[in-house]
Scaffold this motif. Structure first.
Motif, mmCIF file in Angstrom:
data_model
loop_
_atom_site.group_PDB
_atom_site.id
_atom_site.type_symbol
_atom_site.label_atom_id
_atom_site.label_comp_id
_atom_site.label_asym_id
_atom_site.label_seq_id
_atom_site.Cartn_x
_atom_site.Cartn_y
_atom_site.Cartn_z
ATOM 1 N N ALA B 13 3.044 -11.579 11.473
ATOM 2 C CA ALA B 13 4.452 -11.959 11.514
ATOM 3 C C ALA B 13 5.191 -11.301 10.377
ATOM 4 C CB ALA B 13 4.590 -13.473 11.398
ATOM 5 N N HIS B 14 6.470 -11.160 10.550
ATOM 6 C CA HIS B 14 7.321 -10.677 9.479
ATOM 7 C C HIS B 14 7.637 -11.855 8.552
ATOM 8 C CE1 HIS B 14 10.074 -7.886 7.635
ATOM 9 N NE2 HIS B 14 11.034 -8.804 7.650
ATOM 10 N N ILE B 15 7.958 -11.547 7.285
ATOM 11 C CA ILE B 15 8.393 -12.582 6.348
ATOM 12 C C ILE B 15 9.486 -13.414 7.015
ATOM 13 C CG2 ILE B 15 9.567 -12.938 4.126
ATOM 14 C CD1 ILE B 15 8.527 -10.120 3.369
ATOM 15 N N GLU B 111 10.110 -6.526 13.429
ATOM 16 C CA GLU B 111 10.445 -5.776 12.214
ATOM 17 C C GLU B 111 9.339 -4.769 11.901
ATOM 18 O OE1 GLU B 111 13.270 -6.120 10.764
ATOM 19 O OE2 GLU B 111 14.004 -8.086 11.382
ATOM 20 N N ALA B 112 9.681 -3.862 10.971
ATOM 21 C CA ALA B 112 8.796 -2.715 10.708
ATOM 22 C C ALA B 112 7.378 -3.104 10.341
ATOM 23 C CB ALA B 112 9.383 -1.856 9.598
ATOM 24 N N GLN B 113 7.245 -4.026 9.370
ATOM 25 C CA GLN B 113 5.890 -4.340 8.934
ATOM 26 C C GLN B 113 5.101 -5.050 10.020
ATOM 27 O OE1 GLN B 113 6.586 -6.412 5.230
ATOM 28 N NE2 GLN B 113 7.959 -4.702 4.811
ATOM 29 N N THR B 114 5.805 -5.859 10.816
ATOM 30 C CA THR B 114 5.130 -6.539 11.916
ATOM 31 C C THR B 114 4.526 -5.499 12.838
ATOM 32 O OG1 THR B 114 6.929 -8.100 11.835
ATOM 33 C CG2 THR B 114 5.425 -8.291 13.683
ATOM 34 N N LEU B 115 5.332 -4.511 13.164
ATOM 35 C CA LEU B 115 4.880 -3.494 14.091
ATOM 36 C C LEU B 115 3.730 -2.697 13.494
ATOM 37 C CD1 LEU B 115 5.689 -2.774 16.912
ATOM 38 C CD2 LEU B 115 7.085 -0.930 15.992
ATOM 39 N N ALA B 116 3.867 -2.395 12.186
ATOM 40 C CA ALA B 116 2.798 -1.653 11.520
ATOM 41 C C ALA B 116 1.492 -2.437 11.602
ATOM 42 C CB ALA B 116 3.176 -1.386 10.062
ATOM 43 N N ASN B 117 1.573 -3.743 11.306
ATOM 44 C CA ASN B 117 0.371 -4.564 11.369
ATOM 45 C C ASN B 117 -0.116 -4.744 12.804
ATOM 46 O OD1 ASN B 117 0.181 -4.816 8.645
ATOM 47 N ND2 ASN B 117 1.133 -6.840 8.545
ATOM 48 N N LEU B 118 0.824 -4.782 13.713
ATOM 49 C CA LEU B 118 0.458 -4.892 15.123
ATOM 50 C C LEU B 118 -0.335 -3.659 15.558
ATOM 51 C CD1 LEU B 118 0.665 -6.389 17.827
ATOM 52 C CD2 LEU B 118 2.845 -5.222 18.201
ATOM 53 N N TYR B 119 0.141 -2.492 15.148
ATOM 54 C CA TYR B 119 -0.599 -1.264 15.484
ATOM 55 C C TYR B 119 -1.985 -1.283 14.862
ATOM 56 C CZ TYR B 119 3.624 0.781 17.502
ATOM 57 O OH TYR B 119 4.707 1.022 18.276
ATOM 58 N N ALA B 469 17.483 -3.436 7.574
ATOM 59 C CA ALA B 469 16.392 -2.465 7.733
ATOM 60 C C ALA B 469 15.080 -3.046 7.247
ATOM 61 C CB ALA B 469 16.711 -1.197 6.942
ATOM 62 N N SER B 470 13.993 -2.604 7.852
ATOM 63 C CA SER B 470 12.702 -2.930 7.277
ATOM 64 C C SER B 470 11.921 -1.638 7.155
ATOM 65 C CB SER B 470 11.978 -3.975 8.114
ATOM 66 O OG SER B 470 11.797 -3.498 9.415
ATOM 67 N N LEU B 471 10.875 -1.716 6.354
ATOM 68 C CA LEU B 471 10.229 -0.487 5.902
ATOM 69 C C LEU B 471 8.725 -0.615 5.991
ATOM 70 C CD1 LEU B 471 10.383 2.209 4.152
ATOM 71 C CD2 LEU B 471 10.205 0.713 2.186
ATOM 72 N N ASP B 472 8.093 0.447 6.411
ATOM 73 C CA ASP B 472 6.639 0.508 6.306
ATOM 74 C C ASP B 472 6.280 1.886 5.773
ATOM 75 O OD1 ASP B 472 3.960 -0.615 6.840
ATOM 76 O OD2 ASP B 472 3.816 1.182 8.082
ATOM 77 N N TYR B 473 5.208 1.968 5.000
ATOM 78 C CA TYR B 473 4.827 3.286 4.494
ATOM 79 C C TYR B 473 3.324 3.366 4.311
ATOM 80 C CZ TYR B 473 4.964 0.793 -0.015
ATOM 81 O OH TYR B 473 4.799 -0.099 -1.030
ATOM 82 N N GLN B 474 2.831 4.563 4.387
ATOM 83 C CA GLN B 474 1.441 4.774 4.018
ATOM 84 C C GLN B 474 1.252 6.168 3.445
ATOM 85 O OE1 GLN B 474 -1.140 4.901 7.518
ATOM 86 N NE2 GLN B 474 0.669 4.311 8.678
ATOM 87 N N PHE B 475 0.159 6.290 2.705
ATOM 88 C CA PHE B 475 -0.118 7.528 2.003
ATOM 89 C C PHE B 475 -0.319 8.669 2.987
ATOM 90 C CE2 PHE B 475 -3.366 10.267 -0.106
ATOM 91 C CZ PHE B 475 -2.519 10.792 -1.058
ATOM 92 N N ASP B 476 0.284 9.808 2.688
ATOM 93 C CA ASP B 476 0.187 10.967 3.561
ATOM 94 C C ASP B 476 -0.712 12.036 2.947
ATOM 95 O OD1 ASP B 476 0.826 12.393 5.893
ATOM 96 O OD2 ASP B 476 2.346 13.539 4.816
ATOM 97 N N GLY B 477 -0.425 12.389 1.686
ATOM 98 C CA GLY B 477 -1.242 13.414 1.042
ATOM 99 C C GLY B 477 -0.550 13.953 -0.189
ATOM 100 N N TYR B 478 -1.264 14.762 -0.950
ATOM 101 C CA TYR B 478 -0.666 15.382 -2.132
ATOM 102 C C TYR B 478 0.001 16.698 -1.751
ATOM 103 C CZ TYR B 478 -1.993 12.248 -5.865
ATOM 104 O OH TYR B 478 -2.049 11.185 -6.712
ATOM 105 N N ARG B 479 1.160 16.963 -2.401
ATOM 106 C CA ARG B 479 1.860 18.212 -2.146
ATOM 107 C C ARG B 479 2.357 18.765 -3.452
ATOM 108 N NH1 ARG B 479 6.645 18.278 2.129
ATOM 109 N NH2 ARG B 479 5.897 16.610 3.469
ATOM 110 N N GLU B 480 2.270 20.080 -3.582
ATOM 111 C CA GLU B 480 2.818 20.697 -4.791
ATOM 112 C C GLU B 480 4.334 20.630 -4.751
ATOM 113 O OE1 GLU B 480 1.438 24.614 -5.574
ATOM 114 O OE2 GLU B 480 -0.648 23.931 -5.811
ATOM 115 N N GLY B 481 4.912 20.523 -5.932
ATOM 116 C CA GLY B 481 6.370 20.490 -5.999
ATOM 117 C C GLY B 481 6.830 21.108 -7.299
ATOM 118 N N ASP B 482 8.097 21.479 -7.345
ATOM 119 C CA ASP B 482 8.643 22.067 -8.563
ATOM 120 C C ASP B 482 9.031 20.928 -9.497
ATOM 121 O OD1 ASP B 482 9.642 23.699 -10.469
ATOM 122 O OD2 ASP B 482 11.315 24.490 -9.278
ATOM 123 N N LEU B 483 8.034 20.377 -10.171
ATOM 124 C CA LEU B 483 8.247 19.170 -10.964
ATOM 125 C C LEU B 483 8.295 19.491 -12.454
ATOM 126 C CD1 LEU B 483 5.727 16.921 -9.025
ATOM 127 C CD2 LEU B 483 8.212 16.982 -8.765
#
Lengths: 384, 599
Positions: B13-15, B111-119, B469-483
């Motif tokens: 469930a969502h919060i 909501e986003a997190q619900t769907l993420a957890n549902l998947y 809005a609701s938000l879900d995120y997960q790690f994708d990978g490392y990328r070089e950048g002009d940091l």
């Protein structure tokens, strides 16, 4: 050594918008009972501290809202029970425009020899903002009457750093004050005190907030202007003709003993400082009942013991306000049995290096810049 | 208990969609907890959770339920953490279940997190029992929401159960659906014992208590066990299940959910996802899906008062007892003194730790701007990982810097697509695609550097979309950048705790904002204080804090001495709380200003 005696009169016709003093408007019915209680406390203090009195100060509030009859009763109690020195400075505060020539003559006749008038500003708009009951003309008139009544020692209080005040309006106020040739001038930077209507209006944005840098400019402008006119600065906020420094206030700044009688008054003597209850009726009840408190007055609300370390710190905090005499090495050593160097060597060197203090091995004083940054200096000498 | 009469399920469930209320109602109806003992929201036993309206710690409660077929079933409700930072923990809890009750607010939709957890639940092949909750509310639109569920996951809208957890409506039907639709646990009762750890807590008397789902075999009381990944061998002090209190039992059987009190002293020895086997069962293979702790966000934690260092240390040790994902090590900052560098699963996790330190341990702490872990390749071919800008080696020795990127999904009403696009673009997000969930709602998919998300992103997203809005995120990978490293110099001295690593394109703007912010929060001193932002040796922004001109009490007469002295003493104490950097006094809030650069 003679002490200072302060008498607090907590009544005003109207409260000013910036004032957070212990004073009340509309308590006319308490004037008589209050004067009696005040006289009674004075007698009691005299019996506990039978010391000669060198200065006497009637402050407020507005002492002159009391009738001459009541003031006489209060002062009589002082003269009857304390050995008030013949050349004692006896000051009363007064509000311009509220005292008649007859009243001032009678006041002078009671022995009052110095009058301190709250002029505050000569600008009509600024007077209205402060909620003062008088106008600029009232100040001129009261000065004239005071001179006619025989007062040859007058002070004018002025306030600067007001919301919306400009350097120009401040300069005009100064000129008008000096034109009245008072012997003494006090210049106070406005402090927006908690709980005052003026502060609330600034916080609500209905008045512009005062700019501290502009206030500093005003201070320096006044310093230059007064010096040119022959007034000597002797304390952060006080200037006078030579010889007309306020002797009573010097007692405070030299951290010497004083007694205060009246609602909310503070006393400092023999290593203790206490202060009286503030509400008028409570004060009257406490003095009349005469019950015991841990402090020497039945009206005392609370107090503190001043130990040696604190006394040293306070001596610095107060003494450094005296811009010409500062804290003298000889006085300090006599009082505390050690040199300023021994007590505060490192702090002194640091503040001298920062350009806030000057130290010629005999006197420690604020520099011109230090006078505007006094808190940064004072705090360093406090024991905490 | 016969394996065929066990049902293991969780609630997704969502919060605020009513998970806790529904759980309470299930416990009540099955008599697991009496009306009298009914505390609001039994499953959330931490004050903080209740306030945040989410569950931080998972629980597992056993209920007995007599179904309409007159048979008695053992229902195990496994609670899942409700936040995106705990995706791994959620996945382990799901792995312990055969079914999931999907709770969707009848007034809000999915909501986003619900769907993420549902998947996640679908990935684990869980049987989904969808529920629309809060049908008692006047604004409820259960049919629409049921249709939304059908469109999303293909479950017939007619099979979506209307429920009001608050009033108890439809809960009986739900219990029946759990029995009839959720399959009983598979698993071989005759195989060697294997159990999955899906949660744990620390108990002062019993040590680490692990929550397990028995996958195969049986565990009897006092049989020595082994935790495979951490290689710990223990003789359990107690076995049992939650009812909802810990209730000892002499065995845990295939398919059952319960606990093992291990007596272990550190929670890191019993990692979620690990497999418990019998101590002598050497040949058994571990259950799949185990991952070691992987913190994503790092920040310095410093006591406001230096002398509280040991209190902070004790508090962190105690928190770690119950939170295996919290890691920390001592760190020293030239500006802030002695403190700790801590790693968190995500921003939300960091916030929880910070709040617990302040609330439960009554500590005043200063948290530095969070950082991510960068991978720095040096010219001599080494790759080092740093989690603080202060650890960045000299510019001249750096070949390249890589930073972690995330895949993010934003669910928003279509009206806010513009604002969301705008704010994500500013944060270097790369738009991937957009998908309409229905006519009013879309899912926006981006790739985005984690460093852009760790400061204020969620709050801004919420305010840009009026909270929709609701938000879900997960790690994708490392990328070089002009940091590059952006240093801040106060009075000519670099202040380590104010350094940040930013993309070169943003350095100028961030530097300017940082400098003007600091100019506001650093109080005027006795001398002019220049503030500069610099990349390498190049100053990109500067401002001066003008010297203080006036600080003096206008009056100090007989009646003022005590009050004015106390005022000065307070001033003096206030200054002591500031951090001295060189000869400049910097207030605590200056170190937080890095966090709020976008205002």
């Amino acid at each position: 050594m003679p002490i200072g005696l302060y008498l607090h009169i907590p009544f005003c016709r109207v409260r000013c918008t910036y004032c957070d003093f212990n004073t009340y408007a509309g308590l006319g019915r308490l004037h008589g009972p209050y004067a009696d209680a005040l006289a009674q406390e004075v007698r009691l203090l005299a019996s506990r501290f039978p010391r000669p009195v060198g200065t006497l100060f009637l402050g407020g509030g507005t002492p002159t809202v009391l009738s001459i009859k009541l003031l006489r009763r209060v002062l009589a109690a002082c003269f009857d029970t304390f050995a008030v020195e013949d050349d004692a400075e006896i000051t009363s505060e007064a509000n311009p425009g509220t005292v008649s020539l007859d009243y001032l003559r009678a006041l002078r006749h009671l022995g009052v020899n110095r009058l301190s008038l709250g002029a505050q500003t000569f600008d009509r708009g600024e007077l209205a903002m402060l909620g003062r009951v008088h106008d600029a003309e009232g100040v001129r008139l009261t000065v004239q009457r005071a001179r006619a009544a025989g007062f040859d020692n007058l002070n004018l209080d002025l306030i600067y750093g007001l919301p919306g005040q400009t350097l120009t309006s401040w300069a005009r106020t100064l000129e008008q004050a000096m034109a009245l040739t008072p012997e003494h001038i006090s210049l106070y930077c406005l402090t927006l005190e908690e709980g005052t209507p003026l502060r609330d209006r600034v916080l609500q944005g209905r008045l512009p907030a005062p700019d501290p840098d502009l206030a500093a400019d005003m201070y320096e402008l006044a310093d230059d202007r007064l010096a040119r006119e022959g007034y000597r600065q002797y304390e952060i906020s006080n200037w006078s003709r030579p010889g007309y420094e306020c002797a009573h206030n010097l007692v405070y700044w030299r951290n010497r003993p004083y007694l205060g009688a009246g609602a909310g008054a503070h006393s400092s003597i023999k290593g203790q400082r206490w202060w009286n209850v503030r509400p008028v009726q409570t004060y009257i009840d406490r003095v009349t009942a005469g019950g015991a408190t841990p402090w020497p007055s039945p009206a005392a609300e609370d107090g503190e013991i001043i130990d040696r370390a604190l006394e040293m710190g306070e001596t610095m905090m107060l003494g450094l306000r005296l811009t010409r005499e500062g804290v003298a090495e000889a006085d300090f050593r006599r009082r505390f049995g050690l040199s300023l160097e021994e007590a505060y060597g490192d702090v002194i060197r640091e503040l001298v290096n920062a350009g806030l203090l000057t130290w010629d091995q005999t006197r420690l004083r604020l520099t011109r810049r230090g006078r505007l940054l006094g808190n940064r200096v004072f705090a360093r000498f406090l024991p905490c | 208990m016969n394996q065929s009469h066990i049902r293991n399920f969780c609630i997704i469930a969502h919060i605020d969609h009513g998970k806790s209320t529904l759980a309470d109602r299930l416990l009540q109806i099955t008599g697991t907890i009496s009306e009298r003992d009914m505390q609001e929201q039994v499953l959330d036993d931490m004050e903080l959770e209740r306030e945040k309206g989410v569950t931080i710690k998972a629980s597992a409660v056993r209920m007995r339920y007599q179904a309409r077929d007159r048979q008695t079933y053992e229902l195990n409700l496994i609670d899942t953490p409700g936040h995106v930072d705990f995706t791994y923990e959620v996945s382990r809890a799901l792995a312990a279940c055969e079914g999931a009750v999907l709770v969707v607010d009848a007034t809000q939709g999915i909501e986003a997190q619900t769907l993420a957890n549902l998947y996640l639940a679908l990935d684990h092949d869980l049987e989904i029992v969808p529920v629309v909750n809060k049908i008692d509310l006047p604004s409820a639109r259960p049919e629409e929401v049921a249709q939304e569920i059908e469109d999303l996951i293909g479950i017939d809208a007619a099979d979506v159960l209307p429920v009001s957890a608050k009033e108890g409506t439809g809960v009986d039907t739900l219990l029946e659906a759990i029995v009839t639709r959720v399959p009983p646990p598979q698993g071989d009762p005759d195989a060697p014992f294997r159990a999955l750890i899906f949660d744990s807590h620390y108990d002062a008397y019993k040590g680490v208590v692990v929550y397990v789902r028995v996958v195969d075999g049986v565990l009897h009381d006092r049989e020595p066990v082994r935790l495979m990944a951490t290689e710990r061998q223990v003789e359990p002090l107690e076995l049992g299940f939650f009812h909802p209190q810990m209730t000892p039992s002499d065995r845990l059987e295939t398919g059952q959910v319960g606990y093992i009190a291990t007596g272990l002293k550190t929670i890191r020895d019993a990692r979620v996802g690990d497999t418990v086997t019998l101590a002598d069962a050497i040949t058994v293979s571990a259950l799949p899906g185990y991952q070691p702790v992987k913190p994503m966000v790092f920040a310095g934690l410093y006591p406001t008062e230096g002398e509280d260092y040991n209190l902070l240390k004790d508090a962190l040790e105690k928190l770690q007892l119950n939170d295996a994902s919290l890691i920390y090590e001592p760190e020293t900052s030239q500006a802030l003194g002695f403190g700790f560098r801590a790693g968190f699963l995500g921003l939300f996790h960091m916030e929880i730790i910070q709040e617990r330190l302040e609330r439960e341990y009554d500590l005043d702490i200063l948290v530095t701007a969070p950082s991510v872990a960068y991978q720095v390749k040096t010219r001599d071919g080494q790759v080092i990982t740093i989690d603080s800008p202060a650890q960045l080696p000299d510019e001249s020795t750096i070949e390249s810097i890589a930073e972690p990127w995330m895949r993010i999904s934003v669910y928003t009403p279509t009206a806010y697509i513009g604002p969301v696009m705008e704010m994500t673009t500013k944060r270097r997000a790369e738009f991937d695609h957009m998908e309409y969930l229905d006519e009013q709602r879309v899912r926006l998919e981006y790739r985005m550097p984690l460093s852009e998300m760790i400061v204020d992103f969620y709050d801004q997203l919420k305010s840009a979309t009026r909270g929709y809005a609701s938000l879900d995120y997960q790690f994708d990978g490392y990328r070089e950048g002009d940091l590059v490293k952006l240093d801040v110099l106060v009075n000519g001295q670099p202040v380590d705790a104010l350094s940040i690593i930013v993309h070169r394109d943003q350095a100028y703007q961030r530097g300017q904002r940082l400098v003007s912010k600091l100019k506001k929060v650093i109080p005027r001193q006795l001398f002019t204080v220049p503030i500069q932002a610099a990349v390498g040796k190049r100053v990109i922004s500067r401002a001066n804090v003008k010297a203080l001109r006036k600080d003096v009490l206008a009056k100090c007469y007989g009646g003022d001495v005590t009050r004015k002295r106390k005022l000065l003493e307070r001033q003096k104490k206030g200054k002591k709380r500031m951090k001295m950097v060189g000869s400049v006094e910097i207030p605590q809030e200056a170190f937080m200003s890095v966090l709020k650069l976008d205002e």
